[in-house]
Design an enzyme around this catalytic site. Structure first.
Site, PDB file in Angstrom:
ATOM      1  N   HIS A   1       0.822  -1.210   0.000  1.00  0.00           N
ATOM      2  CA  HIS A   1       0.000   0.000   0.000  1.00  0.00           C
ATOM      3  C   HIS A   1       0.857   1.262   0.000  1.00  0.00           C
ATOM      4  CE1 HIS A   1      -3.291  -2.682   0.706  1.00  0.00           C
ATOM      5  NE2 HIS A   1      -2.829  -3.057   1.883  1.00  0.00           N
TER       6      HIS A   1
ATOM      7  N   HIS B   1      -7.211  -4.521  -1.369  1.00  0.00           N
ATOM      8  CA  HIS B   1      -6.585  -5.821  -1.613  1.00  0.00           C
ATOM      9  C   HIS B   1      -7.252  -6.517  -2.798  1.00  0.00           C
ATOM     10  CE1 HIS B   1      -6.375  -4.993   2.789  1.00  0.00           C
ATOM     11  NE2 HIS B   1      -5.088  -5.218   2.556  1.00  0.00           N
TER      12      HIS B   1
END
Length: 329
Positions: A56, A218
């Site tokens: 991320h 995700h």
């Protein structure tokens, strides 16, 4: 799969090595760990720790520094760090005033951070926490019960980090988190899936002319797929969902965070920003703070997310504007 990597199984360690090597005056690595910590720890202030699965970036390590996070715990790609890792971060970051954990609402993160909190308290370290659940796209999805924690987490880092730097106590930071999190809401749209290096193929595939609203960071499912639309249309769609979630009232103050998911060029993000800000003008809202860029990505996913934060207290705006020394803010 085309990736600028060496060994996929060592990508997180090598990423951290590169992060530290390129920022030696700002960041350090806790020995034998995947923990990134401030080089110069604040004395007698509450430590703010966050983290989660890697992939991320720049979250979370890019927000470690004066005025924001004290430390970030980097799990494997899209995988929560272990309780031991988080516990070691708590011990390394604590300066005697306690540690506050900012946790995104994913089952693994909550379980592991809470276990680490219990371990630290057994050693006499004061620890408290908050759970960020800003994603309004779906109520329940892969990895989570309830709403997911996504890009709005960065605004929580920013405000709580400023509060710590200004000398707030652990109890005061807990109270502040409880006030700001319900006023932060996010929704996104994806144009392509993310490729986890060790997997070697995208987690989901969209047709060349297809998009999906509400995909998680995700690659979790969203709420609708349809044909590709213009930036202006996408801004209207996402704002309509946020409007229903708040709802909007005339002349309210809002902060806006437009976040790239990894593979969307800044040129396109600014086109989208223009459409979002113009649309919010028609809603008679006062936008008092704006950030555009890659803050909470999903490796190489193409897409954007839109976060709105209702500014209920002008102190929140002051803290959003508070000066920090980090790589990514």
């Amino acid at each position: 799969m085309k990736k600028l990597i060496n060994n996929p199984s060592d990508i997180v360690n090598q990423m951290i090595d590169g992060l530290i090597a390129s920022s030696p005056t700002l960041l350090a690595r806790v020995a034998d760990s995947q923990i990134v910590i401030r080089k110069n720890l604040a004395i007698n202030k509450v430590a703010i720790i966050s983290g989660g699965g890697s992939g991320h970036e720049p979250a979370h390590a890019g927000f470690v520094g004066q005025g924001m996070l004290t430390a970030a715990v980097c799990g494997q790609v899209f995988t929560s760090p272990t309780p031991d890792q988080i516990f070691n971060a708590i011990k390394a970051a604590d300066s005697g005033q306690g540690v506050f954990l900012v946790i995104k609402n994913y089952s693994g993160d909550i379980m592991n951070f809470e276990m680490a909190k219990d371990m630290a308290e057994m050693e006499g370290i004061k620890v408290d926490s908050c759970i960020v659940d800003d994603d309004i796209a779906v109520e329940n999805s892969t990895y989570t019960q309830g709403k997911r924690g996504v890009a709005g987490t960065i605004l929580v880092h920013k405000i709580l980090g400023a509060a710590s730097e200004q000398g707030a106590s652990l109890a005061e930071i807990k109270q502040l988190s409880a006030k700001i999190i319900p006023n932060i809401k996010t929704i996104g749209v994806a144009f392509s899936g993310a490729t986890v290096p060790e997997v070697g193929k995208p987690g989901f595939v969209l047709a060349e002319d297809e998009i999906e609203y509400g995909v998680g960071i995700h690659g979790e499912p969203g709420y609708r797929r349809e044909k590709l639309q213009s930036s202006k249309f996408l801004a209207q769609e996402l704002i309509s969902k946020l409007k229903a979630a708040f709802p909007f009232q005339k002349n309210e103050q809002y902060a806006v965070l437009i976040n790239g998911l990894g593979a969307t060029p800044l040129m396109e993000q600014y086109v989208f920003a223009n459409d979002v800000l113009r649309q919010l003008e028609t809603e008679n809202l006062n936008v008092v703070f704006t950030k555009v860029g890659n803050y909470m990505t999903a490796i190489d996913m193409a897409g954007v997310s839109l976060t709105l934060m209702k500014i209920v207290d002008n102190d929140w705006l002051e803290k959003l504007n508070y000066s920090v020394t980090t790589l990514a803010w």
